[in-house]
Write a protein that holds these residues in place. Structure first.
Motif, mmCIF file in Angstrom:
data_model
loop_
_atom_site.group_PDB
_atom_site.id
_atom_site.type_symbol
_atom_site.label_atom_id
_atom_site.label_comp_id
_atom_site.label_asym_id
_atom_site.label_seq_id
_atom_site.Cartn_x
_atom_site.Cartn_y
_atom_site.Cartn_z
ATOM 1 N N ARG A 114 -2.558 -10.361 3.986
ATOM 2 C CA ARG A 114 -2.841 -9.113 3.285
ATOM 3 C C ARG A 114 -3.880 -9.319 2.178
ATOM 4 N N ASP B 283 0.843 -1.186 0.000
ATOM 5 C CA ASP B 283 0.000 0.000 0.000
ATOM 6 C C ASP B 283 0.889 1.250 0.000
ATOM 7 N N GLU C 213 -7.023 -7.083 2.382
ATOM 8 C CA GLU C 213 -6.985 -5.922 1.500
ATOM 9 C C GLU C 213 -7.354 -6.222 0.052
ATOM 10 N N LEU D 140 -3.875 -5.858 -4.558
ATOM 11 C CA LEU D 140 -3.501 -4.480 -4.870
ATOM 12 C C LEU D 140 -3.084 -4.309 -6.328
#
Length: 308
Positions: free
Chosen positions: A296, A272, A300, A303
């Motif tokens: 992660r 991030d 999240e 990404l």
């Protein structure tokens, strides 16, 4: 994946409807942590959706450690003898052939069965170019730009974070506004960027030329921090911004791939921007373990999906 049935160190598994044989699941691949092949296969299965998205239609070069990271390794481009016939392949000119007619038949990994197959062979590192092939095997123009941030000791990830932020700003000025930083799992970082539109593979406006111009400009502006050439005598304390990874013949470690150069497992892990910015200010950034990457992804999401 169906539960395996043990037989003489080899077990049969069914993955995505394909029957595979895996072996030596208790073999230690990373000595410092005692991480086994079975645990590596479990990691690959856990991150498969995100990893496969990065591998899709990209000719795959593998670095294999058949006896774990304490043993010898070797690069492999061609599909090895005995590969399952369902593994998709593409045959391309060898990057080093220079018109000599040499050809390489690469695997294209489409599914968890393919990931399981290459991982069982000890392929811990998966390297890909920044372009894909079409359905007929024709190489396409690059679909992203990458810069490799390689620190020269005593520089480390904090310095890489500072350079990543400078590179992000420079890329945004030329239209590459969607960027993802990736800690490499080795020493440094990569920075991936989505192009503003159709881009040429070579020549003016190509990712290679854009990245080179940015590297040279940042070196002029920040000569104590950034280096744009691979001059080893100048490396200590600086970050080499390697723009040449965008050359069509070159490959880069695939995001979510394990690294095999250490006796502890680390991953090329998307990060991030907030934590990169914090690292640039406070110096707190680290290479991510497989356990961290799995957590992660769960918390999240992927990404790298922002570059689509």
């Amino acid at each position: 994946m169906t539960p395996p049935e043990p037989e003489r160190g080899r077990v049969g598994v069914t993955v995505d409807g394909r029957v595979l044989t895996v072996s030596s699941l208790d073999k230690i691949l990373f000595p410092a942590t005692g991480t086994t092949k079975g645990e590596v296969l479990a990691y690959v299965a856990a991150v498969a959706p995100a990893l496969l998205d990065q591998l899709a239609d990209r000719p795959l070069t593998r670095v294999r450690w058949p006896h774990g990271t304490a043993g010898e390794s070797f690069f492999e481009k061609n599909v090895p003898a005995g590969a399952p016939d369902w593994v998709r392949r593409v045959t391309l000119d060898s990057p080093g052939s220079r018109g000599a007619g040499d050809r390489v038949t690469y695997p294209l990994i489409d599914d968890l069965a393919g990931l399981t197959w290459v991982t069982n062979l000890g392929a811990l590192e998966l390297h890909v170019p920044q372009w894909r092939v079409a359905a007929d095997g024709t190489p396409q123009p690059p679909d992203r730009l990458v810069v490799d941030l390689d620190p020269g000791a005593p520089a480390g990830l904090a310095e890489c974070a500072r350079v990543a932020i400078l590179a992000r700003e420079a890329l945004a000025r030329v239209g590459y506004v969607r960027t993802v930083p990736v800690t490499s799992g080795s020493k440094g970082m990569q920075l991936y960027a989505a192009p503003p539109g159709a881009i040429p593979a070579t020549g003016d406006g190509s990712p290679r030329e854009v990245a080179k111009a940015i590297a040279e400009d940042l070196e002029r502006r920040e000569p104590a921090l950034v280096l744009s050439s691979m001059a080893k005598a100048k490396r200590p304390g600086k970050v080499f911004l390697d723009w040449s990874q965008n050359t069509p013949a070159k490959t880069t470690i695939c995001p979510y791939s394990l690294r095999g150069k250490r006796d502890t497992p680390y991953v090329a892990a998307p990060r991030d921007w907030a934590e990169v910015e914090a690292a640039a200010e406070h110096g707190e950034l680290w290479q991510a373990t497989p356990e961290e990457v799995m957590a992660r992804l769960s918390a999240e999401g992927d990404l790298m999906a922002t570059l689509r």
